[in-house]
Scaffold this active site. Structure first.
Site, short mmCIF file in Angstrom:
data_model
loop_
_atom_site.label_atom_id
_atom_site.label_comp_id
_atom_site.label_asym_id
_atom_site.label_seq_id
_atom_site.Cartn_x
_atom_site.Cartn_y
_atom_site.Cartn_z
N TYR A 1 -8.00 3.79 -15.50
CA TYR A 1 -7.71 4.31 -16.85
C TYR A 1 -7.39 3.21 -17.85
CZ TYR A 1 -7.91 9.25 -15.43
OH TYR A 1 -8.31 10.49 -15.01
N GLY B 1 -5.18 1.14 -13.64
CA GLY B 1 -6.43 0.76 -12.96
C GLY B 1 -7.62 1.28 -13.74
N VAL C 1 -5.85 4.41 -6.16
CA VAL C 1 -4.73 4.86 -5.31
C VAL C 1 -4.93 6.33 -4.89
CG1 VAL C 1 -3.22 5.57 -7.25
CG2 VAL C 1 -2.21 4.83 -5.07
N ASP C 2 -5.54 7.12 -5.78
CA ASP C 2 -5.80 8.53 -5.45
C ASP C 2 -6.72 8.61 -4.23
OD1 ASP C 2 -7.24 11.34 -7.25
OD2 ASP C 2 -5.33 11.21 -6.18
N ASP D 1 0.87 -1.19 0.00
CA ASP D 1 0.00 0.00 0.00
C ASP D 1 0.89 1.23 0.00
OD1 ASP D 1 -2.61 1.16 2.31
OD2 ASP D 1 -1.60 2.14 0.65
N1 APR Z 1 -1.23 1.55 -3.11
C1 APR Z 1 -0.60 1.28 -4.29
N2 APR Z 1 -1.23 1.10 -5.45
C2 APR Z 1 -2.58 1.16 -5.43
C3 APR Z 1 -3.33 1.42 -4.25
C4 APR Z 1 -2.60 1.62 -3.07
N3 APR Z 1 -3.20 1.88 -1.89
N4 APR Z 1 -4.67 1.41 -4.58
C5 APR Z 1 -4.74 1.14 -5.90
N5 APR Z 1 -3.50 0.97 -6.41
C6 APR Z 1 -3.10 0.63 -7.78
C7 APR Z 1 -4.13 -0.02 -8.66
O1 APR Z 1 -4.26 -1.41 -8.33
C8 APR Z 1 -3.49 0.19 -10.02
O2 APR Z 1 -2.50 -0.81 -10.25
O3 APR Z 1 -2.80 1.84 -8.47
C9 APR Z 1 -2.79 1.55 -9.87
C10 APR Z 1 -3.47 2.70 -10.60
O4 APR Z 1 -4.89 2.50 -10.57
P1 APR Z 1 -5.91 3.73 -10.30
O5 APR Z 1 -5.76 4.16 -8.90
O6 APR Z 1 -7.25 3.28 -10.77
O7 APR Z 1 -5.35 4.91 -11.21
P2 APR Z 1 -5.51 5.16 -12.79
O8 APR Z 1 -5.69 3.90 -13.55
O9 APR Z 1 -4.36 6.06 -13.15
O10 APR Z 1 -6.88 5.97 -12.89
C11 APR Z 1 -6.90 7.28 -12.38
O11 APR Z 1 -8.87 6.90 -11.12
O12 APR Z 1 -9.03 7.14 -8.85
C12 APR Z 1 -9.26 7.77 -10.04
O13 APR Z 1 -8.99 10.10 -9.49
C13 APR Z 1 -8.42 9.00 -10.20
O14 APR Z 1 -9.68 9.67 -12.10
C14 APR Z 1 -8.46 9.13 -11.69
C15 APR Z 1 -8.34 7.68 -12.16
#
Ligand code: APR
Length: 170
Positions: A123, A121, A33-34, A10
């Site tokens: 995206y 994720g 992750v955001d 995490d």
């Molecule tokens: N720690 C590390 N990695 C994480 C965590 C965490 N706590 N939670 C999720 N992830 C991973 C996901 O499993 C994925 O591999 O982060 C990676 C990116 O996934 P997303 O968070 O969905 O980001 P992204 O694909 O770039 O999409 C961004 O999603 O949350 C919204 O505001 C954000 O609109 C934006 C979009």
């Protein structure tokens, strides 16, 4: 030359100077992750992000990390590409996320930084091509950062990030 490590975990628990979040253009927070980083940092993160946003895809902007614990100095917000099949410049935007995040880190005197697997994720960027771009870009970008930690949240991401360890360094 920065050392690049791949870990499974995490990102909100990382003990580094800065963590990178995969944001949306508003920098107001979201899911994935955001969402985890905004929950851990508290509501001031969204206020700070909103004050400096919007952020273009491929760009990166820094705010304080507020309530993140372990204490982190900065959150670097970067906006990945939404995967649309690969013919719309997605690879260049993703590479720019990693490059710009290191440039912002250097401007802040950051020496250790943690990245999630940006754009893989919500995206929808396929994990393997994204991992190749992450490793190649981070290996090729001059930086004063000493330690880069790629934090995978699941086994599949961990495997693909690890697979490219040799190719990116060779
Ligand atoms: N720690 C590390 N990695 C994480 C965590 C965490 N706590 N939670 C999720 N992830 C991973 C996901 O499993 C994925 O591999 O982060 C990676 C990116 O996934 P997303 O968070 O969905 O980001 P992204 O694909 O770039 O999409 C961004 O999603 O949350 C919204 O505001 C954000 O609109 C934006 C979009």
């Amino acid at each position: 030359m920065a050392v690049i490590e791949v870990v499974l975990g995490d990102i909100t628990q990382e003990r580094v100077d800065a963590i990178v979040t995969a944001a949306n253009e508003s920098l107001l927070g979201g899911g994935g992750v955001d969402g985890a980083i905004h929950r851990a940092a508290g509501p001031r993160l969204a206020a700070a992000g909103g004050a400096i946003g919007p952020c273009d895809p491929g760009d990166a902007m820094a705010t304080p990390a507020f309530d993140l614990d372990p204490p982190v100095r900065h959150v670097i917000h970067t906006v990945g590409p939404v995967w649309d099949g690969g013919a719309y410049g997605e690879a260049d935007i993703l590479a720019s996320c990693y490059r710009r995040s290191l440039e912002v880190a250097d401007s802040l005197g950051v020496r250790s930084i943690a990245f999630p697997a940006i754009a893989t994720g919500l995206y929808g960027y396929p994990a393997r091509p994204a991992a190749r771009i992450a490793r190649a870009t981070l290996s090729a970008t001059p930086t004063k950062v000493d330690l880069i930690r790629l934090v995978a949240f699941d086994e599949e991401t961990y495997e693909v990030l690890t697979d490219f360890a040799d190719s990116a360094s060779s």
